[in-house]
Scaffold this active site. Structure first.
Site, PDB file in Angstrom:
ATOM      1  N   SER A 132       0.815  -1.075   0.123  1.00 21.35           N
ATOM      2  CA  SER A 132      -0.020  -0.008  -0.153  1.00 21.35           C
ATOM      3  C   SER A 132       0.961   1.314  -0.002  1.00 21.35           C
ATOM      4  O   SER A 132       2.189   1.471   0.513  1.00 21.35           O
ATOM      5  CB  SER A 132      -0.930  -0.031   1.188  1.00 21.35           C
ATOM      6  OG  SER A 132      -1.589   0.994   1.583  1.00 21.35           O
ATOM      7  N   GLU A 134       0.260   3.822   1.679  1.00 19.47           N
ATOM      8  CA  GLU A 134       0.016   4.013   3.254  1.00 19.47           C
ATOM      9  C   GLU A 134       1.525   3.756   3.720  1.00 19.47           C
ATOM     10  O   GLU A 134       1.913   4.399   4.763  1.00 19.47           O
ATOM     11  CB  GLU A 134      -1.110   3.326   3.873  1.00 19.47           C
ATOM     12  CG  GLU A 134      -1.369   3.686   5.310  1.00 19.47           C
ATOM     13  CD  GLU A 134      -1.644   5.221   5.561  1.00 19.47           C
ATOM     14  OE1 GLU A 134      -2.111   5.658   4.575  1.00 19.47           O
ATOM     15  OE2 GLU A 134      -1.447   5.404   6.704  1.00 19.47           O
ATOM     16  N   TYR A 156      -1.531   0.226  10.732  1.00 22.35           N
ATOM     17  CA  TYR A 156      -1.779  -0.620   9.311  1.00 22.35           C
ATOM     18  C   TYR A 156      -0.739  -0.187   8.475  1.00 22.35           C
ATOM     19  O   TYR A 156      -0.361  -1.273   7.805  1.00 22.35           O
ATOM     20  CB  TYR A 156      -3.254   0.024   8.746  1.00 22.35           C
ATOM     21  CG  TYR A 156      -3.402  -0.216   7.345  1.00 22.35           C
ATOM     22  CD1 TYR A 156      -3.886  -1.257   6.946  1.00 22.35           C
ATOM     23  CD2 TYR A 156      -2.702   0.377   6.044  1.00 22.35           C
ATOM     24  CE1 TYR A 156      -4.092  -1.860   5.392  1.00 22.35           C
ATOM     25  CE2 TYR A 156      -3.151   0.477   4.821  1.00 22.35           C
ATOM     26  CZ  TYR A 156      -3.554  -0.741   4.627  1.00 22.35           C
ATOM     27  OH  TYR A 156      -4.000  -1.150   3.220  1.00 22.35           O
TER      28      TYR A 156
HETATM   29  P1  NAP Z   1     -11.563  -4.446   1.650  1.00 19.14           P
HETATM   30  O1  NAP Z   1     -12.727  -3.862   0.651  1.00 19.14           O
HETATM   31  O2  NAP Z   1     -11.512  -4.040   3.083  1.00 19.14           O
HETATM   32  O3  NAP Z   1     -11.442  -5.891   1.714  1.00 19.14           O
HETATM   33  C1  NAP Z   1     -10.643  -6.621   2.829  1.00 19.14           C
HETATM   34  C2  NAP Z   1     -10.854  -8.135   2.683  1.00 19.14           C
HETATM   35  O4  NAP Z   1     -10.095  -8.807   3.516  1.00 19.14           O
HETATM   36  C3  NAP Z   1     -12.297  -8.614   2.662  1.00 19.14           C
HETATM   37  O5  NAP Z   1     -12.576  -9.610   2.052  1.00 19.14           O
HETATM   38  C4  NAP Z   1     -12.225  -9.114   4.286  1.00 19.14           C
HETATM   39  O6  NAP Z   1     -13.324 -10.000   4.454  1.00 19.14           O
HETATM   40  C5  NAP Z   1     -10.888  -9.764   4.221  1.00 19.14           C
HETATM   41  N1  NAP Z   1     -10.377 -10.129   5.631  1.00 19.14           N
HETATM   42  C6  NAP Z   1     -10.491  -9.290   6.665  1.00 19.14           C
HETATM   43  N2  NAP Z   1      -9.614  -9.806   7.713  1.00 19.14           N
HETATM   44  C7  NAP Z   1      -9.502 -10.954   7.424  1.00 19.14           C
HETATM   45  C8  NAP Z   1      -8.910 -12.159   8.007  1.00 19.14           C
HETATM   46  N3  NAP Z   1      -8.384 -12.183   9.177  1.00 19.14           N
HETATM   47  N4  NAP Z   1      -8.778 -13.161   7.454  1.00 19.14           N
HETATM   48  C9  NAP Z   1      -9.432 -13.430   6.019  1.00 19.14           C
HETATM   49  N5  NAP Z   1      -9.953 -12.338   5.415  1.00 19.14           N
HETATM   50  C10 NAP Z   1      -9.850 -11.067   6.146  1.00 19.14           C
HETATM   51  O7  NAP Z   1     -10.034  -4.051   1.039  1.00 19.14           O
HETATM   52  P2  NAP Z   1      -9.903  -3.638  -0.573  1.00 19.14           P
HETATM   53  O8  NAP Z   1      -9.971  -2.240  -0.677  1.00 19.14           O
HETATM   54  O9  NAP Z   1     -10.506  -4.629  -1.337  1.00 19.14           O
HETATM   55  O10 NAP Z   1      -8.256  -3.655  -0.540  1.00 19.14           O
HETATM   56  C11 NAP Z   1      -7.627  -5.312  -0.949  1.00 19.14           C
HETATM   57  C12 NAP Z   1      -6.240  -5.135  -0.276  1.00 19.14           C
HETATM   58  O11 NAP Z   1      -5.570  -4.080  -0.706  1.00 19.14           O
HETATM   59  C13 NAP Z   1      -6.079  -5.053   1.259  1.00 19.14           C
HETATM   60  O12 NAP Z   1      -5.179  -5.787   1.569  1.00 19.14           O
HETATM   61  C14 NAP Z   1      -5.798  -3.713   1.275  1.00 19.14           C
HETATM   62  O13 NAP Z   1      -5.261  -3.273   2.591  1.00 19.14           O
HETATM   63  C15 NAP Z   1      -4.895  -3.336   0.006  1.00 19.14           C
HETATM   64  N6  NAP Z   1      -4.806  -1.872  -0.371  1.00 19.14           N
HETATM   65  C16 NAP Z   1      -6.066  -1.164  -0.567  1.00 19.14           C
HETATM   66  C17 NAP Z   1      -5.971  -0.080  -1.253  1.00 19.14           C
HETATM   67  C18 NAP Z   1      -7.167   0.609  -1.564  1.00 19.14           C
HETATM   68  O14 NAP Z   1      -7.348   2.012  -1.748  1.00 19.14           O
HETATM   69  N7  NAP Z   1      -8.421   0.052  -1.866  1.00 19.14           N
HETATM   70  C19 NAP Z   1      -4.751   0.409  -1.485  1.00 19.14           C
HETATM   71  C20 NAP Z   1      -3.421  -0.066  -1.306  1.00 19.14           C
HETATM   72  C21 NAP Z   1      -3.575  -1.218  -0.532  1.00 19.14           C
HETATM   73  P3  NAP Z   1     -14.807  -9.572   5.244  1.00 19.14           P
HETATM   74  O15 NAP Z   1     -15.442  -9.178   3.979  1.00 19.14           O
HETATM   75  O16 NAP Z   1     -15.321 -10.694   5.818  1.00 19.14           O
HETATM   76  O17 NAP Z   1     -14.669  -8.393   6.025  1.00 19.14           O
HETATM   77  O1  G4F Z   2     -10.560   6.787   2.769  1.00 17.98           O
HETATM   78  P1  G4F Z   2      -9.386   6.856   3.489  1.00 17.98           P
HETATM   79  O2  G4F Z   2      -9.903   6.250   4.935  1.00 17.98           O
HETATM   80  O3  G4F Z   2      -8.271   6.127   2.980  1.00 17.98           O
HETATM   81  P2  G4F Z   2      -6.917   5.896   3.472  1.00 17.98           P
HETATM   82  O4  G4F Z   2      -6.660   6.295   4.786  1.00 17.98           O
HETATM   83  O5  G4F Z   2      -5.819   6.761   2.596  1.00 17.98           O
HETATM   84  O6  G4F Z   2      -6.579   4.440   3.254  1.00 17.98           O
HETATM   85  C1  G4F Z   2      -7.111   3.886   2.241  1.00 17.98           C
HETATM   86  O7  G4F Z   2      -5.908   3.690   1.001  1.00 17.98           O
HETATM   87  C2  G4F Z   2      -4.598   3.139   1.394  1.00 17.98           C
HETATM   88  C3  G4F Z   2      -3.650   3.342   0.428  1.00 17.98           C
HETATM   89  O8  G4F Z   2      -3.106   4.509   0.551  1.00 17.98           O
HETATM   90  C4  G4F Z   2      -4.960   1.975   1.601  1.00 17.98           C
HETATM   91  F1  G4F Z   2      -3.874   1.078   1.926  1.00 17.98           F
HETATM   92  C5  G4F Z   2      -6.030   1.484   2.703  1.00 17.98           C
HETATM   93  O9  G4F Z   2      -6.320   0.111   2.878  1.00 17.98           O
HETATM   94  C6  G4F Z   2      -7.342   2.311   2.427  1.00 17.98           C
HETATM   95  O10 G4F Z   2      -7.759   1.738   1.249  1.00 17.98           O
HETATM   96  O11 G4F Z   2      -9.076   8.308   3.959  1.00 17.98           O
HETATM   97  C7  G4F Z   2      -8.381   9.145   2.928  1.00 17.98           C
HETATM   98  C8  G4F Z   2      -8.025  10.464   3.685  1.00 17.98           C
HETATM   99  C9  G4F Z   2      -7.315  10.413   4.957  1.00 17.98           C
HETATM  100  O12 G4F Z   2      -6.283  11.319   5.119  1.00 17.98           O
HETATM  101  C10 G4F Z   2      -8.387  10.898   5.959  1.00 17.98           C
HETATM  102  O13 G4F Z   2      -8.249  11.518   7.468  1.00 17.98           O
HETATM  103  O14 G4F Z   2      -9.390  11.176   3.984  1.00 17.98           O
HETATM  104  C11 G4F Z   2      -9.305  11.572   5.233  1.00 17.98           C
HETATM  105  N1  G4F Z   2     -10.693  11.655   5.847  1.00 17.98           N
HETATM  106  C12 G4F Z   2     -11.367  12.918   6.168  1.00 17.98           C
HETATM  107  N2  G4F Z   2     -12.584  12.620   6.672  1.00 17.98           N
HETATM  108  C13 G4F Z   2     -11.438  10.542   6.281  1.00 17.98           C
HETATM  109  C14 G4F Z   2     -12.487  11.209   6.723  1.00 17.98           C
HETATM  110  N3  G4F Z   2     -11.292   9.484   6.020  1.00 17.98           N
HETATM  111  C15 G4F Z   2     -12.576   8.624   6.640  1.00 17.98           C
HETATM  112  N4  G4F Z   2     -12.390   7.401   6.342  1.00 17.98           N
HETATM  113  N5  G4F Z   2     -13.429   8.824   7.054  1.00 17.98           N
HETATM  114  C16 G4F Z   2     -13.923  10.684   7.196  1.00 17.98           C
HETATM  115  O15 G4F Z   2     -14.762  10.854   7.712  1.00 17.98           O
END
Ligand code: NAP
Ligand code: G4F
Length: 345
Positions: A132, A134, A156
């Site tokens: 990520s 992050e 995280y």
């Molecule tokens: P998400 O929608 O939160 O999905 C997370 C998945 O992980 C869900 O299927 C969840 O299952 C499963 N999970 C959580 N805890 C688990 C456990 N203990 N054992 C098995 N499965 C578990 O995340 P996403 O946005 O699709 O992201 C996919 C991956 O990419 C994650 O690893 C995230 O950290 C990473 N990532 C995401 C972003 C982004 O912007 N979306 C960016 C960079 C990296 P449940 O449905 O049961 O909760």
């Molecule tokens: O949407 P966010 O919660 O995403 P964040 O923290 O960037 O994390 C996501 O992206 C990561 C990749 O860089 C992934 F690895 C991670 O799994 C996840 O998918 O927040 C984005 C920004 C933050 O700066 C937060 O402080 O939005 C700001 N924010 C402002 N108000 C908020 C809110 N975020 C959330 N969730 N809720 C709010 O009300």
């Protein structure tokens, strides 16, 4: 023979898009799901039901190493995509130990299972790790690329750094075909509703239809590089089709603030966000990541991958989906609902 893939996190946003992509490419697709008191399969229902299911589900959890080992041994997959994680940054401050166990050590358990089965059977199992942006946290250079040092700012982010390096370590120590995609934020109509983009599109569309009055957010000045999840899963797949494993940044190289996202969403609905958005300090984080902007040149040149969806198109598709959901909600409250199901779009 068709390739067989296992996706952990298949019930999540990316898992659902990746399962569709692999099925369309002729894979036999398997997914790991955790047991919960509800189904939790809204995003993949179109793949698991019907005469010919496109996805086979198996119960398992990243906290259960024996279960993972058994499953990998039984399936002997060609490719494993590790998308499972406790993926919410704010929640990781409340549940740091759980986040470390799932998001960090869970990856090690999976790698151990793959290594064991590969050693015993000689079968090469390719591995993708969901790293990520992050991990860059308090960024030391902009834009961030594969060589930018990490400075994680949340439990995280720290857990993801562990998973990233343990994946590289297993690649170098045991000759595993293991790659890490350092993905910047990516969103979609299937994004979890507590992440900021979806919270905004859900909130704004509900406000538009009179279902809520205000939207409470945290830091509006944070800036992110937001892409479309459907484009990003293609990059994951391409990484595992390379002869050699490697690590790649996947991003759009465009920067917008949370405020910009609000402005764009509300104005698309002919609303002024300043009248509806209020700050609630509960959504601030103990340590914030102010800016993430990716340089995906390596993915562009080596994987021939580039994002297909613009920021405006992303906002449009999320608004459209959420407006339909809000309309459904409205009908439900008036007792006239055509369907109580949420869209899987
Ligand atoms: P998400 O929608 O939160 O999905 C997370 C998945 O992980 C869900 O299927 C969840 O299952 C499963 N999970 C959580 N805890 C688990 C456990 N203990 N054992 C098995 N499965 C578990 O995340 P996403 O946005 O699709 O992201 C996919 C991956 O990419 C994650 O690893 C995230 O950290 C990473 N990532 C995401 C972003 C982004 O912007 N979306 C960016 C960079 C990296 P449940 O449905 O049961 O909760
Ligand atoms: O949407 P966010 O919660 O995403 P964040 O923290 O960037 O994390 C996501 O992206 C990561 C990749 O860089 C992934 F690895 C991670 O799994 C996840 O998918 O927040 C984005 C920004 C933050 O700066 C937060 O402080 O939005 C700001 N924010 C402002 N108000 C908020 C809110 N975020 C959330 N969730 N809720 C709010 O009300």
């Amino acid at each position: 023979m068709n390739k067989r893939a296992l996706i952990t996190g298949v019930t999540g946003q990316d898992g659902s898009y990746l399962a569709e992509l692999l099925y369309s490419k002729g894979y036999e697709v398997h997914g790991l799901r955790r047991r919960s008191s509800t189904f939790g399969t809204e995003r993949i229902e179109h793949l698991i039901f019907g005469e010919e299911p496109k996805l086979q589900l198996h119960y398992g959890d990243l906290s259960d190493g024996n279960g993972l080992m058994r499953l990998i041994r039984e399936l002997e997959p060609d490719e494993v995509y590790n998308l499972a994680a406790q993926s919410h940054v704010r929640v990781s401050f409340d549940q740091p130990t759980y986040t470390a166990d799932t998001t960090a050590v869970g990856t090690l358990r999976l790698l151990e299972a793959i290594r064991d089965v590969q050693d015993d059977t000689g079968k090469q199992i390719r591995f993708y790790q969901a790293s990520s942006s992050e991990m860059f946290g308090k960024v030391v250079e902009t834009p961030q690329k594969e060589t930018t040092p990490f400075y994680p700012r949340s439990p995280y982010g720290v857990a993801k750094v562990y998973s990233h390096w343990i994946t590289i370590n297993y690649r170098e120590s045991y000759d595993l075909h293991a790659s890490c995609g350092i993905l910047f934020n990516h969103e979609s109509p299937r994004r979890g509703e507590t992440f900021v983009t979806r919270k905004i599109t859900r909130g704004a569309t509900r406000i538009k239809l009179g279902l809520q009055d205000k939207l409470f957010l945290g830091n509006l000045d944070a800036k992110r590089d937001w892409g479309f999840a459907g484009d990003y899963v293609e990059a994951m797949w391409r990484m595992l089709q390379q002869d050699k494993p490697d690590d790649y940044v996947v991003a759009t190289n465009e920067l917008y603030s949370v405020r910009d996202f609000c402005e764009k969403t509300f104005s698309r609905l002919d609303l002024d966000y300043r009248k509806y958005v209020e700050i609630d300090p509960r959504f601030y984080r103990p340590a914030e990541v102010e800016l993430l902007l990716g340089d995906a040149t390596k993915a562009l040149t080596q994987l021939h991958w580039k994002p297909q969806t613009s920021f405006d198109q992303l906002v449009d598709m999320m608004c459209e989906n959420d407006l339909a959901m809000a309309q459904n909600e409205l009908l439900l409250t008036s007792g006239n609902a055509p369907s109580s199901k949420r869209s899987a779009a």
